[in-house]
Design a protein around this motif. Structure first.
Motif, mmCIF file in Angstrom:
data_model
loop_
_atom_site.group_PDB
_atom_site.id
_atom_site.type_symbol
_atom_site.label_atom_id
_atom_site.label_comp_id
_atom_site.label_asym_id
_atom_site.label_seq_id
_atom_site.Cartn_x
_atom_site.Cartn_y
_atom_site.Cartn_z
ATOM 1 N N HIS A 49 2.417 -0.457 -0.956
ATOM 2 C CA HIS A 49 2.387 -1.158 0.320
ATOM 3 C C HIS A 49 3.348 -0.488 1.303
ATOM 4 O O HIS A 49 4.216 0.285 0.917
ATOM 5 C CB HIS A 49 2.762 -2.635 0.138
ATOM 6 C CG HIS A 49 4.063 -2.837 -0.563
ATOM 7 N ND1 HIS A 49 4.185 -2.756 -1.930
ATOM 8 C CD2 HIS A 49 5.302 -3.091 -0.089
ATOM 9 C CE1 HIS A 49 5.450 -2.970 -2.265
ATOM 10 N NE2 HIS A 49 6.150 -3.163 -1.172
ATOM 11 N N MET A 50 3.151 -0.802 2.576
ATOM 12 C CA MET A 50 4.020 -0.267 3.624
ATOM 13 C C MET A 50 5.277 -1.124 3.719
ATOM 14 O O MET A 50 5.222 -2.343 3.623
ATOM 15 C CB MET A 50 3.303 -0.269 4.974
ATOM 16 C CG MET A 50 2.086 0.642 5.022
ATOM 17 S SD MET A 50 2.463 2.363 4.752
ATOM 18 C CE MET A 50 2.941 2.884 6.358
ATOM 19 N N TRP A 64 5.686 4.408 3.112
ATOM 20 C CA TRP A 64 4.813 3.998 2.015
ATOM 21 C C TRP A 64 5.619 3.881 0.728
ATOM 22 O O TRP A 64 6.334 4.789 0.335
ATOM 23 C CB TRP A 64 3.688 5.007 1.835
ATOM 24 C CG TRP A 64 2.790 4.718 0.676
ATOM 25 C CD1 TRP A 64 2.717 5.415 -0.475
ATOM 26 C CD2 TRP A 64 1.843 3.666 0.571
ATOM 27 N NE1 TRP A 64 1.778 4.865 -1.297
ATOM 28 C CE2 TRP A 64 1.222 3.783 -0.687
ATOM 29 C CE3 TRP A 64 1.451 2.628 1.411
ATOM 30 C CZ2 TRP A 64 0.242 2.902 -1.114
ATOM 31 C CZ3 TRP A 64 0.471 1.757 0.987
ATOM 32 C CH2 TRP A 64 -0.116 1.902 -0.265
ATOM 33 N N GLU A 65 5.521 2.752 0.070
ATOM 34 C CA GLU A 65 6.142 2.571 -1.235
ATOM 35 C C GLU A 65 5.019 2.562 -2.264
ATOM 36 O O GLU A 65 4.106 1.743 -2.181
ATOM 37 C CB GLU A 65 6.931 1.267 -1.293
ATOM 38 C CG GLU A 65 7.732 1.134 -2.562
ATOM 39 C CD GLU A 65 8.723 0.000 -2.481
ATOM 40 O OE1 GLU A 65 8.653 -0.863 -3.377
ATOM 41 O OE2 GLU A 65 9.533 -0.017 -1.559
ATOM 42 N N VAL A 98 -3.057 6.955 0.116
ATOM 43 C CA VAL A 98 -1.876 6.718 0.940
ATOM 44 C C VAL A 98 -2.347 6.581 2.383
ATOM 45 O O VAL A 98 -3.006 7.482 2.918
ATOM 46 C CB VAL A 98 -0.874 7.887 0.810
ATOM 47 C CG1 VAL A 98 0.324 7.664 1.713
ATOM 48 C CG2 VAL A 98 -0.447 8.035 -0.636
ATOM 49 N N PRO A 99 -2.038 5.475 3.047
ATOM 50 C CA PRO A 99 -2.481 5.313 4.433
ATOM 51 C C PRO A 99 -1.725 6.258 5.364
ATOM 52 O O PRO A 99 -0.675 6.790 5.009
ATOM 53 C CB PRO A 99 -2.142 3.852 4.747
ATOM 54 C CG PRO A 99 -1.085 3.475 3.788
ATOM 55 C CD PRO A 99 -1.308 4.313 2.561
ATOM 56 N N PRO A 100 -2.256 6.472 6.571
ATOM 57 C CA PRO A 100 -1.574 7.375 7.504
ATOM 58 C C PRO A 100 -0.205 6.814 7.908
ATOM 59 O O PRO A 100 0.053 5.624 7.841
ATOM 60 C CB PRO A 100 -2.524 7.451 8.699
ATOM 61 C CG PRO A 100 -3.441 6.314 8.556
ATOM 62 C CD PRO A 100 -3.485 5.936 7.109
ATOM 63 N N TYR A 101 0.649 7.738 8.366
ATOM 64 C CA TYR A 101 2.009 7.381 8.760
ATOM 65 C C TYR A 101 1.989 6.420 9.948
ATOM 66 O O TYR A 101 1.199 6.579 10.874
ATOM 67 C CB TYR A 101 2.775 8.655 9.119
ATOM 68 C CG TYR A 101 4.145 8.383 9.691
ATOM 69 C CD1 TYR A 101 5.195 8.020 8.864
ATOM 70 C CD2 TYR A 101 4.369 8.465 11.059
ATOM 71 C CE1 TYR A 101 6.451 7.766 9.382
ATOM 72 C CE2 TYR A 101 5.619 8.207 11.586
ATOM 73 C CZ TYR A 101 6.662 7.854 10.746
ATOM 74 O OH TYR A 101 7.888 7.592 11.256
ATOM 75 N N ARG A 102 2.867 5.432 9.911
ATOM 76 C CA ARG A 102 3.065 4.529 11.047
ATOM 77 C C ARG A 102 4.547 4.548 11.410
ATOM 78 O O ARG A 102 5.403 4.571 10.524
ATOM 79 C CB ARG A 102 2.657 3.098 10.695
ATOM 80 C CG ARG A 102 1.163 2.918 10.630
ATOM 81 C CD ARG A 102 0.815 1.465 10.637
ATOM 82 N NE ARG A 102 0.763 0.994 9.249
ATOM 83 C CZ ARG A 102 0.617 -0.269 8.901
ATOM 84 N NH1 ARG A 102 0.538 -1.189 9.815
ATOM 85 N NH2 ARG A 102 0.567 -0.610 7.653
#
Length: 98
Positions: free
Chosen positions: A81-82, A63-64, A54-58
């Motif tokens: 993907h975001m 995040w889906e 899971v990528p970091p929060y933006r």
């Protein structure tokens, strides 16, 4: 009167003879359905979800997770993907005239 009755009898005998004939084709009204194994109403359950980083929060994004999608006769993995978060606009209060 006998003339009309004999004509009616001849016509009904003719139609009875036609109805007694075998059909020209036995599959004229049949629907062809190819058999590929046991019939299923729904696809089988999907495999367990894959582990993905899971990528970091933006800001403004979420995040889906990835998921399995039924395509034709099997499952295909759709990677995570975001997704942009849509702002929720407040709805105006309903106006009820008096």
């Amino acid at each position: 009167m006998l003339k009309y009755l004999s004509g009616l009898l001849a016509v009904s005998a003719f139609f009875a003879a036609i109805m007694a004939l075998p059909p020209v084709s036995g599959t004229a009204h049949a629907q062809f359905v190819p058999y590929e194994g046991p019939y299923r109403q729904m696809p089988p359950p999907p495999p367990h979800p894959r582990r993905e980083p899971v990528p970091p929060y933006r800001y403004g994004m979420r995040w889906e997770r990835g998921h399995w999608q039924w395509v034709g006769n099997g499952y295909r993995w759709i990677p995570g993907h975001m997704v942009r978060i849509r702002p929720v606009r407040p709805q105006p209060a309903p106006f009820y005239p008096r």
